[in-house]
Design an enzyme around this catalytic site. Structure first.
Site, PDB file in Angstrom:
ATOM      1  N   ASP A 285       1.699 -10.427   0.747  1.00 38.95           N
ATOM      2  CA  ASP A 285       1.436  -9.083   1.271  1.00 38.95           C
ATOM      3  C   ASP A 285       2.590  -8.699   2.182  1.00 38.95           C
ATOM      4  OD1 ASP A 285       0.173  -6.713   1.835  1.00 38.95           O
ATOM      5  OD2 ASP A 285      -1.622  -7.605   2.691  1.00 38.95           O
TER       6      ASP A 285
ATOM      7  N   GLU B 154      -5.133   1.685   2.590  1.00 41.67           N
ATOM      8  CA  GLU B 154      -5.074   0.489   3.427  1.00 41.67           C
ATOM      9  C   GLU B 154      -5.159   0.824   4.908  1.00 41.67           C
ATOM     10  OE1 GLU B 154      -2.935  -2.645   5.830  1.00 41.67           O
ATOM     11  OE2 GLU B 154      -2.514  -0.509   5.585  1.00 41.67           O
ATOM     12  N   GLU B 155      -4.537   1.914   5.310  1.00 37.36           N
ATOM     13  CA  GLU B 155      -4.484   2.252   6.732  1.00 37.36           C
ATOM     14  C   GLU B 155      -5.850   2.613   7.306  1.00 37.36           C
ATOM     15  OE1 GLU B 155      -2.093   1.642   8.529  1.00 37.36           O
ATOM     16  OE2 GLU B 155      -0.218   1.777   7.408  1.00 37.36           O
TER      17      GLU B 155
ATOM     18  N   ASP C 270       6.449   0.492   6.685  1.00 33.03           N
ATOM     19  CA  ASP C 270       5.028   0.203   6.464  1.00 33.03           C
ATOM     20  C   ASP C 270       4.439   1.188   5.455  1.00 33.03           C
ATOM     21  OD1 ASP C 270       2.465  -0.747   6.699  1.00 33.03           O
ATOM     22  OD2 ASP C 270       2.097   0.077   8.683  1.00 33.03           O
TER      23      ASP C 270
ATOM     24  N   HIS D  26       0.833  -1.201   0.000  1.00 34.45           N
ATOM     25  CA  HIS D  26       0.000   0.000   0.000  1.00 34.45           C
ATOM     26  C   HIS D  26       0.872   1.257   0.000  1.00 34.45           C
ATOM     27  CE1 HIS D  26       0.461   0.729   4.413  1.00 34.45           C
ATOM     28  NE2 HIS D  26       0.459  -0.591   4.484  1.00 34.45           N
TER      29      HIS D  26
ATOM     30  N   ASP E 130      -0.249   4.358   1.130  1.00 36.19           N
ATOM     31  CA  ASP E 130      -0.574   5.346   2.157  1.00 36.19           C
ATOM     32  C   ASP E 130       0.157   5.047   3.462  1.00 36.19           C
ATOM     33  OD1 ASP E 130      -2.201   3.027   2.362  1.00 36.19           O
ATOM     34  OD2 ASP E 130      -3.565   4.072   3.719  1.00 36.19           O
TER      35      ASP E 130
END
Length: 285
Positions: free
Chosen positions: A169, A142-143, A108, A73, A75
């Site tokens: 993932d 995603e967050e 992340d 992701h 974001d």
């Protein structure tokens, strides 16, 4: 490292508050990927979804095989206001210093998005052609749950009958010093399962009235009591398959006593559970 630093400099912060969700950095980041990795975008089919999420499709030699799906992701979570000065390096500076890449998304998980682009570029240069088709999906929210990015993409793949053979993932990290018993050797956490979650909505109803004459039991009081009962009844401690497998792999590397415990959870399981439950980080396992 420099490319990851550059990707971090795009402040792609997702927010549930639409007024605070700045979409421009996401468009700029996707434009940067196209400019930085021209081979990827000339050889693979690229589609932008919801304007800010990205799909890359790499056809395989055998179209009958279920595809492989790689996820990352774009974001990141916000920086707590007032804590900017606590960072060793600016959160969106993307500094490459002291042997590390610093900033929001370094772990992340812009690292994953950049690594996948790097890997595809190297494989294309080596004239690699995958046996099965490969999909790469980069979501932008995603967050906050993925409702705009991952969810519609998943539904689209389902509607077209796309069979998926495996999903890769974001996973764990290479940890140093977590288990002193390993004698300083690093431990690579290869995550093979993902915890789910449930959202529970509680509603209390009561008669109206003035706060100067409250009833003996208010709606707020009953709701608080219900929440307290929920908190007092956590799920029972149990070892899931992946956790048992982790202990099975760790056991041979441990000193004798700990090896004995981990290899005989049927006998020492209660002791191990109690130790894990004492720390929120391991209790979550």
């Amino acid at each position: 490292a420099e490319r990851l630093g550059q990707a971090i400099r795009f402040p792609t912060v997702s927010s549930r508050d639409a007024a605070l969700f700045d979409r421009a950095p996401f468009v700029a980041l996707l434009d940067w990927f196209e400019a930085e990795y021209p081979a990827v975008y000339s050889e693979l089919r690229a589609e932008r979804r919801a304007d800010h999420s990205l799909l890359l499709h790499w056809p395989g030699r055998d179209a009958s095989l279920p595809v492989g799906l790689f996820l990352a992701h774009l974001d990141v979570v916000p920086v707590e206001p007032g804590t900017e000065g606590d960072w060793s390096y600016p959160p969106f500076g993307g500094a490459v210093a002291e042997g590390h890449i610093w900033g929001r998304g370094a772990l992340d998980v812009k690292s994953g998005a950049v690594a996948l682009h790097e890997a595809i570029t190297l494989l294309l240069a080596a004239d690699f052609q995958p046996e099965r088709g490969l999909w790469f999906v980069f979501g932008h929210d995603e967050e906050i749950g993925g409702a705009e990015g991952a969810l519609p993409i998943a539904r689209w793949m389902e509607e077209r009958g796309q069979q998926v053979g495996f999903v890769i993932d974001e996973g764990g990290f290479v940890l140093d010093g977590v288990f002193p018993e390993l004698g300083g050797r690093p431990l690579a956490m290869v995550d093979i399962a993902e915890k789910g979650y449930a959202t529970v909505h509680l509603r209390a109803r009561g008669s109206g009235g003035h706060s100067s004459v409250p009833p003996p039991s208010t709606s707020v009081g009953r709701l608080a009591a219900a929440l307290a009962r929920l908190e007092a009844e956590p799920f029972p401690l149990q070892f899931s398959g992946p956790v048992e497998q982790q202990f099975a792999y760790l056991a041979p590397e441990m000193p004798f006593l700990k090896r004995l415990v981990l290899r005989n959870l049927w006998l020492f399981g209660g002791l191990v559970k109690a130790q894990l439950a004492a720390d929120p980080k391991t209790n979550a396992m």
